[in-house]
Design a protein around this motif. Structure first.
Motif, PDB file in Angstrom:
ATOM      1  N   GLY A   1       0.868  -1.249   0.239  1.00  0.00           N
ATOM      2  CA  GLY A   1      -0.040   0.047  -0.009  1.00  0.00           C
ATOM      3  C   GLY A   1       0.969   1.226   0.151  1.00  0.00           C
ATOM      4  O   GLY A   1       0.621   2.074  -0.764  1.00  0.00           O
ATOM      5  N   ILE A   2       1.527   1.494   1.076  1.00  0.00           N
ATOM      6  CA  ILE A   2       2.653   2.720   1.146  1.00  0.00           C
ATOM      7  C   ILE A   2       3.977   2.092   1.498  1.00  0.00           C
ATOM      8  O   ILE A   2       3.980   1.004   2.169  1.00  0.00           O
TER       9      ILE A   2
ATOM     10  N   ALA B   1       8.279   8.013   2.189  1.00  0.00           N
ATOM     11  CA  ALA B   1       7.060   8.021   3.041  1.00  0.00           C
ATOM     12  C   ALA B   1       6.073   9.214   3.019  1.00  0.00           C
ATOM     13  O   ALA B   1       4.974   9.023   3.390  1.00  0.00           O
ATOM     14  N   GLY B   2       6.586  10.431   2.419  1.00  0.00           N
ATOM     15  CA  GLY B   2       5.574  11.685   2.367  1.00  0.00           C
ATOM     16  C   GLY B   2       4.834  11.530   0.998  1.00  0.00           C
ATOM     17  O   GLY B   2       4.062  12.631   1.003  1.00  0.00           O
ATOM     18  N   TYR B   3       4.896  10.713   0.282  1.00  0.00           N
ATOM     19  CA  TYR B   3       3.895  10.662  -0.792  1.00  0.00           C
ATOM     20  C   TYR B   3       2.828   9.738  -0.447  1.00  0.00           C
ATOM     21  O   TYR B   3       3.121   8.648  -0.122  1.00  0.00           O
ATOM     22  N   THR B   4       1.719   9.985  -1.350  1.00  0.00           N
ATOM     23  CA  THR B   4       0.597   9.273  -1.145  1.00  0.00           C
ATOM     24  C   THR B   4       0.763   8.146  -2.262  1.00  0.00           C
ATOM     25  O   THR B   4       1.621   8.449  -3.279  1.00  0.00           O
ATOM     26  N   PRO B   5       0.009   6.947  -2.151  1.00  0.00           N
ATOM     27  CA  PRO B   5       0.032   6.219  -3.251  1.00  0.00           C
ATOM     28  C   PRO B   5      -0.279   6.312  -4.556  1.00  0.00           C
ATOM     29  O   PRO B   5      -0.415   5.352  -5.329  1.00  0.00           O
ATOM     30  N   VAL B   6      -1.122   7.303  -4.588  1.00  0.00           N
ATOM     31  CA  VAL B   6      -2.106   7.507  -5.892  1.00  0.00           C
ATOM     32  C   VAL B   6      -1.112   7.501  -7.007  1.00  0.00           C
ATOM     33  O   VAL B   6      -1.794   7.084  -7.890  1.00  0.00           O
ATOM     34  N   TYR B   7      -0.063   8.339  -7.073  1.00  0.00           N
ATOM     35  CA  TYR B   7       0.407   8.404  -8.114  1.00  0.00           C
ATOM     36  C   TYR B   7       1.007   7.169  -8.771  1.00  0.00           C
ATOM     37  O   TYR B   7       1.275   6.692  -9.830  1.00  0.00           O
TER      38      TYR B   7
ATOM     39  N   TRP C   1      -0.330   3.981  -7.865  1.00  0.00           N
ATOM     40  CA  TRP C   1      -1.232   3.448  -8.532  1.00  0.00           C
ATOM     41  C   TRP C   1      -1.558   3.613 -10.042  1.00  0.00           C
ATOM     42  O   TRP C   1      -1.476   2.652 -10.780  1.00  0.00           O
ATOM     43  N   SER C   2      -1.486   4.675 -10.243  1.00  0.00           N
ATOM     44  CA  SER C   2      -1.430   5.253 -11.871  1.00  0.00           C
ATOM     45  C   SER C   2      -0.234   4.669 -12.603  1.00  0.00           C
ATOM     46  O   SER C   2      -0.689   4.232 -13.690  1.00  0.00           O
TER      47      SER C   2
END
Length: 249
Positions: free
Chosen positions: A58-59, A108-114, A116-117
């Motif tokens: 996930g992250i 760690a400071g990034y969300t996983p959304v990018y 995922w793309s």
């Protein structure tokens, strides 16, 4: 009006966008494939590590070590211009002191959304073409580049730039060093120009009485989800709207 005539009229009106998207996909795709798997020095080790891990965990977490997958890419394909950073191709373990930040990820400071793309676009490319994971994931950048071009064209038109100048500026953007590092390697900066241009286009349309400012709301939510620094873009847009409001008074 027939469907064919309608399509021809649309193509005539959107020829600049069509040309720029085609150039972005063909040129950007060729450049990406020619990179092979050699890693960009601009934090791509961090992004590749996150992409390898995103479906399984996930992250990534604060203090987490780089995984074996990205270490093998570094060892066997090298990082420009630093070589293999002390990693041994085919080794079973990561030589942590040789990796950036002593082998501890700064993702760690990034969300996983990018990321995922990256996987949603890149994994099918890998399955269909047989290209490596790294190259396939990088090709997701072409989606961001094409989308950015499609927003920049109407933005420049709204600013009063002519068709020929818009085409020239679009080609310069596609060929720029920024686009090289951002869209042909993995980079979380891929969303920045797209969201910034989209927010500015909404604001300019509103100022000219041609659109609702409510469109800023979903953009303001989505932008930071992909990269938190997109909040800075929103701040500049608010400043622009504030200056306009003061000028009108």
């Amino acid at each position: 009006m027939s469907a064919r005539a309608t399509a021809q009229r649309w193509a005539s009106a959107q020829w600049v966008s069509i040309v720029l998207v085609l150039v972005a996909v063909v040129y950007g795709g060729a450049v990406t494939i020619l990179h092979d798997d050699t890693v960009s020095p601009i934090d791509e080790v961090v992004y590749l590590d996150y992409a390898y891990k995103v479906w399984d965990q996930g992250i990534v977490h604060e203090g987490e070590e780089f995984g074996d997958d990205v270490a093998q890419v570094v060892a066997c394909e090298n990082v420009l211009p630093f070589g293999n950073l002390g990693q041994e191709c085919g080794a079973d373990t990561v030589d942590l002191p040789g990796m950036p930040n002593q082998g501890i990820t700064t993702g760690a400071g990034y969300t996983p959304v990018y990321f995922w793309s990256v996987r949603i676009v890149g994994d099918p490319i890998h399955q269909i073409t047989g290209l490596s994971d790294v190259t396939s994931w990088r090709l997701s950048g072409l989606v961001w580049l094409a989308g950015t071009v499609l927003v920049l064209v109407p933005l420049l038109r709204r600013a009063g730039v002519g068709e020929s100048a818009t085409l020239a500026l679009g080609l310069l953007f596609i060929a720029s060093p920024f686009s090289w590092w951002t869209y042909t390697y993995l980079s979380t900066d891929a969303s920045v120009v797209l969201f910034g241009a989209a927010m500015l286009l909404v604001a300019m349309n509103h100022v000219r009485g041609r659109g609702s400012l409510w469109w800023l709301l979903p953009l303001a939510v989505l932008g930071p989800v992909f990269k938190i620094t997109n909040l800075l873009v929103l701040g500049l847009i608010v400043l622009y709207l504030g200056i306009d409001a003061i000028a009108r008074r």
